[in-house]
Design a protein around this motif. Structure first.
Motif, PDB file in Angstrom:
ATOM      1  N   ALA A 211      54.185   5.749  67.889  1.00  0.00           N
ATOM      2  CA  ALA A 211      54.150   5.119  66.567  1.00  0.00           C
ATOM      3  C   ALA A 211      54.383   6.228  65.554  1.00  0.00           C
ATOM      4  CB  ALA A 211      52.790   4.474  66.312  1.00  0.00           C
ATOM      5  N   PRO A 212      54.989   5.904  64.428  1.00  0.00           N
ATOM      6  CA  PRO A 212      55.231   6.980  63.451  1.00  0.00           C
ATOM      7  C   PRO A 212      53.915   7.495  62.878  1.00  0.00           C
ATOM      8  CG  PRO A 212      55.804   4.858  62.502  1.00  0.00           C
ATOM      9  CD  PRO A 212      55.498   4.610  63.948  1.00  0.00           C
ATOM     10  N   PHE A 213      53.842   8.811  62.712  1.00  0.00           N
ATOM     11  CA  PHE A 213      52.692   9.392  62.032  1.00  0.00           C
ATOM     12  C   PHE A 213      52.755   8.947  60.570  1.00  0.00           C
ATOM     13  CE2 PHE A 213      49.939  12.511  60.174  1.00  0.00           C
ATOM     14  CZ  PHE A 213      49.046  12.867  61.189  1.00  0.00           C
ATOM     15  N   PRO A 214      51.657   8.439  60.004  1.00  0.00           N
ATOM     16  CA  PRO A 214      51.739   7.906  58.621  1.00  0.00           C
ATOM     17  C   PRO A 214      52.247   8.962  57.647  1.00  0.00           C
ATOM     18  CG  PRO A 214      49.613   7.393  59.627  1.00  0.00           C
ATOM     19  CD  PRO A 214      50.317   8.307  60.559  1.00  0.00           C
ATOM     20  N   GLN A 215      53.306   8.626  56.921  1.00  0.00           N
ATOM     21  CA  GLN A 215      53.963   9.574  56.036  1.00  0.00           C
ATOM     22  C   GLN A 215      53.006  10.105  54.978  1.00  0.00           C
ATOM     23  OE1 GLN A 215      57.121  10.626  56.567  1.00  0.00           O
ATOM     24  NE2 GLN A 215      56.668  12.156  55.008  1.00  0.00           N
ATOM     25  N   ARG A 216      52.200   9.208  54.394  1.00  0.00           N
ATOM     26  CA  ARG A 216      51.298   9.636  53.325  1.00  0.00           C
ATOM     27  C   ARG A 216      50.306  10.685  53.821  1.00  0.00           C
ATOM     28  NH1 ARG A 216      48.028   4.949  50.597  1.00  0.00           N
ATOM     29  NH2 ARG A 216      49.990   4.564  49.512  1.00  0.00           N
ATOM     30  N   THR A 217      49.750  10.459  54.999  1.00  0.00           N
ATOM     31  CA  THR A 217      48.797  11.407  55.560  1.00  0.00           C
ATOM     32  C   THR A 217      49.452  12.763  55.787  1.00  0.00           C
ATOM     33  OG1 THR A 217      47.712   9.551  56.644  1.00  0.00           O
ATOM     34  CG2 THR A 217      47.140  11.753  57.428  1.00  0.00           C
ATOM     35  N   LEU A 218      50.657  12.731  56.321  1.00  0.00           N
ATOM     36  CA  LEU A 218      51.401  13.977  56.546  1.00  0.00           C
ATOM     37  C   LEU A 218      51.668  14.687  55.221  1.00  0.00           C
ATOM     38  CD1 LEU A 218      52.952  15.772  58.540  1.00  0.00           C
ATOM     39  CD2 LEU A 218      54.950  14.318  58.177  1.00  0.00           C
ATOM     40  N   ASP A 219      52.164  13.940  54.246  1.00  0.00           N
ATOM     41  CA  ASP A 219      52.476  14.525  52.935  1.00  0.00           C
ATOM     42  C   ASP A 219      51.231  15.170  52.327  1.00  0.00           C
ATOM     43  OD1 ASP A 219      55.004  13.513  53.228  1.00  0.00           O
ATOM     44  OD2 ASP A 219      54.808  11.966  51.693  1.00  0.00           O
ATOM     45  N   LEU A 220      50.098  14.474  52.419  1.00  0.00           N
ATOM     46  CA  LEU A 220      48.908  14.959  51.727  1.00  0.00           C
ATOM     47  C   LEU A 220      48.322  16.197  52.411  1.00  0.00           C
ATOM     48  CD1 LEU A 220      47.247  11.584  50.695  1.00  0.00           C
ATOM     49  CD2 LEU A 220      48.474  13.208  49.236  1.00  0.00           C
ATOM     50  N   LEU A 221      48.333  16.221  53.736  1.00  0.00           N
ATOM     51  CA  LEU A 221      47.825  17.403  54.432  1.00  0.00           C
ATOM     52  C   LEU A 221      48.709  18.618  54.113  1.00  0.00           C
ATOM     53  CD1 LEU A 221      46.752  15.941  57.883  1.00  0.00           C
ATOM     54  CD2 LEU A 221      45.268  17.018  56.177  1.00  0.00           C
ATOM     55  N   GLN A 222      50.013  18.402  54.133  1.00  0.00           N
ATOM     56  CA  GLN A 222      50.911  19.508  53.777  1.00  0.00           C
ATOM     57  C   GLN A 222      50.719  19.919  52.323  1.00  0.00           C
ATOM     58  OE1 GLN A 222      54.601  17.697  55.172  1.00  0.00           O
ATOM     59  NE2 GLN A 222      54.624  19.068  56.954  1.00  0.00           N
ATOM     60  N   HIS A 223      50.536  18.928  51.458  1.00  0.00           N
ATOM     61  CA  HIS A 223      50.301  19.235  50.043  1.00  0.00           C
ATOM     62  C   HIS A 223      49.059  20.113  49.869  1.00  0.00           C
ATOM     63  CE1 HIS A 223      49.998  18.832  45.734  1.00  0.00           C
ATOM     64  NE2 HIS A 223      48.747  18.472  45.888  1.00  0.00           N
ATOM     65  N   ILE A 224      48.010  19.800  50.578  1.00  0.00           N
ATOM     66  CA  ILE A 224      46.777  20.594  50.483  1.00  0.00           C
ATOM     67  C   ILE A 224      47.041  22.037  50.883  1.00  0.00           C
ATOM     68  CG2 ILE A 224      44.549  20.955  51.630  1.00  0.00           C
ATOM     69  CD1 ILE A 224      44.190  17.890  51.564  1.00  0.00           C
ATOM     70  N   ILE A 225      47.775  22.213  51.968  1.00  0.00           N
ATOM     71  CA  ILE A 225      48.106  23.578  52.413  1.00  0.00           C
ATOM     72  C   ILE A 225      48.949  24.277  51.356  1.00  0.00           C
ATOM     73  CG2 ILE A 225      49.418  24.897  54.114  1.00  0.00           C
ATOM     74  CD1 ILE A 225      48.652  22.606  56.124  1.00  0.00           C
ATOM     75  N   LEU A 226      49.969  23.594  50.854  1.00  0.00           N
ATOM     76  CA  LEU A 226      50.924  24.208  49.923  1.00  0.00           C
ATOM     77  C   LEU A 226      50.280  24.559  48.591  1.00  0.00           C
ATOM     78  CD1 LEU A 226      54.013  21.882  50.552  1.00  0.00           C
ATOM     79  CD2 LEU A 226      53.725  24.210  51.383  1.00  0.00           C
ATOM     80  N   SER A 227      49.224  23.860  48.221  1.00  0.00           N
ATOM     81  CA  SER A 227      48.644  24.050  46.888  1.00  0.00           C
ATOM     82  C   SER A 227      47.321  24.790  46.918  1.00  0.00           C
ATOM     83  CB  SER A 227      48.443  22.679  46.219  1.00  0.00           C
ATOM     84  OG  SER A 227      47.426  21.961  46.887  1.00  0.00           O
ATOM     85  N   HIS A 228      46.871  25.250  48.076  1.00  0.00           N
ATOM     86  CA  HIS A 228      45.476  25.720  48.116  1.00  0.00           C
ATOM     87  C   HIS A 228      45.258  27.058  47.412  1.00  0.00           C
ATOM     88  CE1 HIS A 228      46.270  28.207  51.765  1.00  0.00           C
ATOM     89  NE2 HIS A 228      45.185  28.845  51.418  1.00  0.00           N
ATOM     90  N   HIS A 229      46.315  27.793  47.089  1.00  0.00           N
ATOM     91  CA  HIS A 229      46.114  29.009  46.289  1.00  0.00           C
ATOM     92  C   HIS A 229      45.928  28.682  44.798  1.00  0.00           C
ATOM     93  CE1 HIS A 229      47.738  32.211  49.318  1.00  0.00           C
ATOM     94  NE2 HIS A 229      46.767  31.496  49.798  1.00  0.00           N
TER      95      HIS A 229
END
Lengths: 330, 330, 330, 330, 330, 330
Positions: D243-261
């Motif tokens: 099943a596809p990994f939910p796009q929103r969940t993927l986007d948000l986890l990556q967003h957290i990593i990208l913005s944590h500084h």
């Protein structure tokens, strides 16, 4: 100024008007019944008023100049709480038939008296070459005439006819007052530098019916313009004296001009590297800020607030009552 | 260059030496037994070596110039892992007796050939006034001679004799290559601007036995110097042509010079306001960065590290192997 | 495009209209006499016009889409100097019945021709792995189709259908023209990097009836998206080749993407650390600025002013006549 | 750790030594009498000592590794107030024969216990897809082994073996403690984000005999590396789940990593745009600052001063006695 | 709150109204037929509505207060799609006759309960002097009453009656939850610092009928005000205890207040120089950001957009659905 | 000052010495033959010299103070070109037995005369409350004694005993000279503000045997300290006058202190919001810069260079010959 004139900020509803205005924009519109009428904005140096001419025609509309002068006959009336001017007749007027001082903000001080005082202060310069250089500028009639008329800025400080002279004189007075306290500072460089620091504004700004930047002002800027003028005038001095203009003196005067904004961000290509450059930078800044604060406080529309609106340049709101200690209880 | 010369980076322990060096600093010291000896730093364009002369006297010490040339006889030896030069005899030498190219970094390219190619590229200028202005510069022999010798910077990029010409030619070649892709850009302004953008370096930098700023360079700067020169040459062109030099052309060429650093922080008093100014800003920057990255990578002392030391201007360390794809496994 | 269509910027008062518009917003209002009427804003790619439908009903109002298409019959008229469109009849239309190019700004160049030229330039890549990687991208039909349609930005530069391709091709052409001048620069990395640097825009931006950011575009951004794609395509290449994709090549291509904005402030998580990254950064920036300046000058509404309005991105106003040397007197 | 070992910070003059050191640099020098001797720097995780071997030979010198281990027999002595180690005999040792923890700074806590506690905290995640994603990471043995060993930084905070785990656990504990106070914050995103935010450090840093950046670390960086890993693991999860990994969940986890500084200047390509990203940013920062301040105060060499030396990252000096209220008089 | 009241955001067209509003501005205008009417803006804490009173007189107009309360009888109607209130009768009302909570935003939590919980948390302080200092503040009835009413900011975060207490309690709870994880941090300093860090807001902000800065707030600011209060209360404690208040404790508490904004740019005259100052800085910031993000998302007017409007303080738009993982398909 | 004293900058090789020095650091070392000797650094206000005592013992070593005074008998000699002092005998001396002015830089002006002149200038204040406030400060004997001794800064400007008074007087003189030129500026606020603006330096800096920050200086800072003092003294004035100190006057004086650094970056928690605050900011800055430039030029070690070394605060190098126009050819 025209002594008969009723300035816009003095007009009230129900008055007859028969005088000149500057037209800022105009529009030809159709009424619901299909007729034509003209709307326009009329200004003088005290404000602006909405003009309206009913039963207009295209030829009348075309005869009204934009950014030009219009002699208007008509009457004022209140429209939804705002004053407007019903135009009954009008004719365009060339700029040389009007007193520009009615339409442009202008110094309240006597220009010739300021000029004399400035020259008097500059007379203290002892260095022969700086004296000759100042003389070359002072003898350039066209430049001096423009210098006396020029504003000191578009909007920041002293943005009115004669503002450059007023500001330059203020800085010269301050320099004269403070130089005795700092005897190691080279007074000749300071006085020469004060005179020249903003001289390029003459070519940077144009003050026709409003203050605008010239193309050269925007592309090259008053700092570089002044540095170039110093180079040209120094060459002329040297030619007359049949001796080279001292390189160090030339470099330092240009350096003062190039660094007088104090930081790169404000367009200075060089940071101050001599005490005299700092001296001028601070006195220049002080005079500008005294004008800006006084002007912002005086012009604040909200009489009840103890602070002015936010001032972008100063990055703060200004407190309006620092001059009134002890008044607060009364 | 002296073909016989053994450059400092080629010296090994145990060799005889009989040639000229540039002396950078010197000191007279006392041995524990009370005798005198001289220590000094000897340099050529490839590096520096420590010199030592035993059994010296004050008069010998005084005869050694600082920042001047010294003919040295002696031999090299290893001292605690470093090479030093034991001086057995020496005599000062005037600068005109030495080949400066042995002591100063110098372009590896043919100066006259570069100059010809630059003029060839400039020949594409169609605008009459820009052509005349370039001609005025090119006919100024003294300036051209200095232009050919001048470095492009103290240290940032192309900091060597002929560097200004090399850099200017590179930017001109890039402009020639890219102008066909941007046909709306005014090619005449670009070519004139490329030629003039760094011309003020000629008076900003002095390249005697090392590259230094001139007083005028530090106080006024190459940007303003070039703007002034354009003003002066344009006046000369106008005088000869018996017609005013077009104001717009003058303004725009000066604007390009004044804005070519792109931001205030780097000493540009104006931000680019025409496409041509951006065009030159980026090609100028590209050439500087290509030199800086190549030079930093080539000169990195640590052969094993895959990154260079930190580079302050670039605010990063540089990866040294971008040219060697696929080499990593082998 | 519909050849019969009369675009909004060509309409005049008193014309009949019978064609499709995009509806941007709508409102149902009551007249003083209690009747209902609809106001809406109709747009196509050339501008916007105010629509008005008298004697409307709620059901008519509800049938009008927002951000959707409407076939309109009616006529134009002048209202207080502005054109408005009196709607006499209308019906909604699905998006697949309209030519989107009539409603969205679109490149004026031939997309397929641009794509061919881009591939032709990329054919110069010699490195086997970069060739295979590019091939993987080119064979991804969905991605290529989106790449050809994608704008290059919301508003900054090339904000129109096909803008990404147009911009990428421009940078590729510049790279092709300049690479011979910098022979030490790794041409394969540059060409691969140019192709990929903005590829993530395909997923960052959505161009339905207007250009907007996707959620992933705002949360993750085109820079990281492209770095991820490179990782995925390289894995696919390695799987097919049954050999690991060279780590250094992968690192450097991703580095170029991550650093191509040049500074942290513009969202680059890495500063350029190889010459090839600088190379792309400057050519990318040059092409963007050439578009921005040309577009700002072409679109400036005030024909008489010699400078455009203030441009926030460029932090200055632009001079409009750098292309017209010598025209000023005439 | 070797319990017998006498660490460098415990050595005193006049002791015999028979144990392993890490060699950091070495030099072969000539005595005044022409003999050869070796100097080298020997380190362990508590400090460095100068080593000297008299009557050496080139072959002995060559047998000594750089950045490798050396078993040394010898004795300590005082030289001009500093301790040095006179080497009487030595032999190189491969890295797998030594306990790295003697030579590298290492967490003082139990790694397995920390790992268990971290997993225990993550067990609170309720969202199915985030659970599966974490599971994918946790099942990657190689990655987990590296995660447990990795430092959290080169120097800024937790720069020691196990530092990444120690820091990640601290942030997870803080999150667990604060999440009940902010019930609207999505706890699953926070816990997943905490686990992943610095995971890329595993590939950014290399901790062989000292902590260094990898090439990929410098060129791509831990932020992008982690975002790529999330993409890859999510794809693996989706493949298994069919099943596809939910796009929103993927986007948000990556967003957290990208913005944590938190700001662009520190290499975050995105600014926090969800409460969860702020949540992690502050707890991450808090833990880093608690380590930095404690470490700076503990390691300050000047016992008498009440402030530490200037700390560049914190842009201030730290006061050392905030823990000792009321002690000042005593 | 008045339970009968129909708040502005609940009004619909065609309703009778008989209740109090706050008048924000008013204007007296002339109809085309020469009659007078009043327009005004009426607000309560849920929004604003336009009021209109036909057949008015100057005396009625004068009786309407500005920034004061008005009891209004009338009816609502729709005017061009907007609701307006036709005023049939009105009379001014003194502020003490109205429930301010109807007109000002106010915390939704129980103030006394929050205060009790805060005191309970502060009870953990062990240091005698900090306990006494807190006691001095808590016994200052006037200050405590104001503390309970004060907002935490004009607009940034918790800008409502009781906001200061709500925010202070949140930070205290966070500190209580995290202090056990950082045992080296001085808990007494942290708890005292949390209580005091924003206490100066009490005098910086005034919450009459709207939240405004006091003159002292703008000229001196809450940071300095709180530092002064600490000085005064410590002097009072010392006087009672007949012993000097420990200087270090005083310095550190003031330091925490002075540095809690973390950077100079936000008005902190000192950067954090003890762990406790960082601790408070981050928990303070975290609570502010949790409020700002939640408030921005909750108040975003555009329900369809997945991102809020741009937020100037946060320099980004916020994603609205981080709380709804897995909802996207449904 | 001790008139007999031979200051360090006057010592030459081969002289006998019998006087006091301040010891800055000391070390006990072993000679190659196993004996002990002491090295130390001896300073007075003119410089530093290396001291060496052969055949020392641990007890002698222990008797030498660090950061304390030592009476030394011995002789100077040249060692590798540097002077050193061979100590033959020595004994420690308490601080009260030495003239601190020999060891600390001190103003060259008459302190009491400066103080009188300052009071004289302040006598012009007309506002009753500001007069009383100044009186309260002037009557605080301890504070005045410290004010007369305090430096104005650690290093930036006037970093010597009496520097605060010298600087404050300079600014007061400038204010007195310029106030007549700006009649709208409130002279009482300016004069009171000038007196108080840096008064907190008294508690921020400690000038024992060198100038250092106090703990309170680093944690709280002179700006907040002065604001607190004004609060305390105003309370005392009010108590005596049995009337509240006018709030506006208090707010404005504190505002001037809080904003006198002009920008947040330099630790001002408030930006100037009244003309008087700008007035003081510029005159304060001017005096600091006049000192910094004069000091940097006077102290530049390289007599031949026309520019000083780079000055970090001023971000430039200073040109040394602006006082010598026309001298360049001679």
């Amino acid at each position: 100024m025209d002594p008969e004139r009723r300035f816009i900020n003095q007009l009230m509803a129900g008055q007859s008007v028969d005088q000149v205005f500057l037209v800022q924009d105009k529009d030809l519109r159709t009424t619901k019944s299909g007729g034509l009428y003209v709307t326009c904005t009329l200004v003088d140096r005290t404000g602006r008023i909405s003009g309206r001419m009913w039963q207009a025609s295209e030829s009348i509309f075309n005869s009204i100049p934009t950014d030009g002068f219009l002699h208007v006959k008509g009457r004022t009336e209140d429209y939804k709480g705002n004053l407007q001017l019903i135009i009954e007749g009008c004719r365009p007027l060339p700029a040389d038939k009007v007193d520009l001082a009615d339409f442009m903000p202008v110094t309240e001080l006597d220009v010739e008296q300021m000029w004399s005082e400035l020259l008097e202060i500059l007379r203290a310069v002892k260095d022969k070459w700086i004296r000759l250089l100042i003389k070359k500028f002072v003898e350039d009639r066209e430049l001096v005439a423009a210098f006396k008329r020029s504003p000191a800025a578009m909007a920041m400080h002293h943005p009115f006819i004669g503002g450059l002279l007023e500001h330059t004189l203020n800085v010269a007075r301050s320099a004269k007052a403070l130089l005795p306290l700092y005897p190691k500072v080279n007074a000749d460089l300071v006085l020469g530098g004060v005179f020249l620091h903003d001289a390029g504004k003459v070519a940077e700004l144009s003050a026709g019916t409003s203050i605008t930047y010239t193309d050269r002002g925007q592309l090259v800027g008053h700092i570089t313009i002044a540095a170039i003028w110093v180079q040209e005038k120094a060459a002329a001095v040297a030619a007359e004296a049949d001796a080279p203009f001292p390189q160090r003196t030339l470099d330092l005067l240009q350096h003062i001009i190039l660094s007088h904004h104090g930081v790169y961000e404000y367009g200075s290509p060089k940071l101050p590297a001599i005490p005299e450059a700092y001296f001028i930078h601070y006195l220049d800044n002080l005079d500008a800020k005294m004008w800006m604060t006084a002007n912002q406080i005086a012009g604040d529309p909200n009489a009840e607030a103890s602070f002015t609106a936010y001032n972008r340049q100063l990055e703060t709101r200004l407190y309006k009552h620092s001059g009134e200690l002890g008044d607060e209880q009364g």
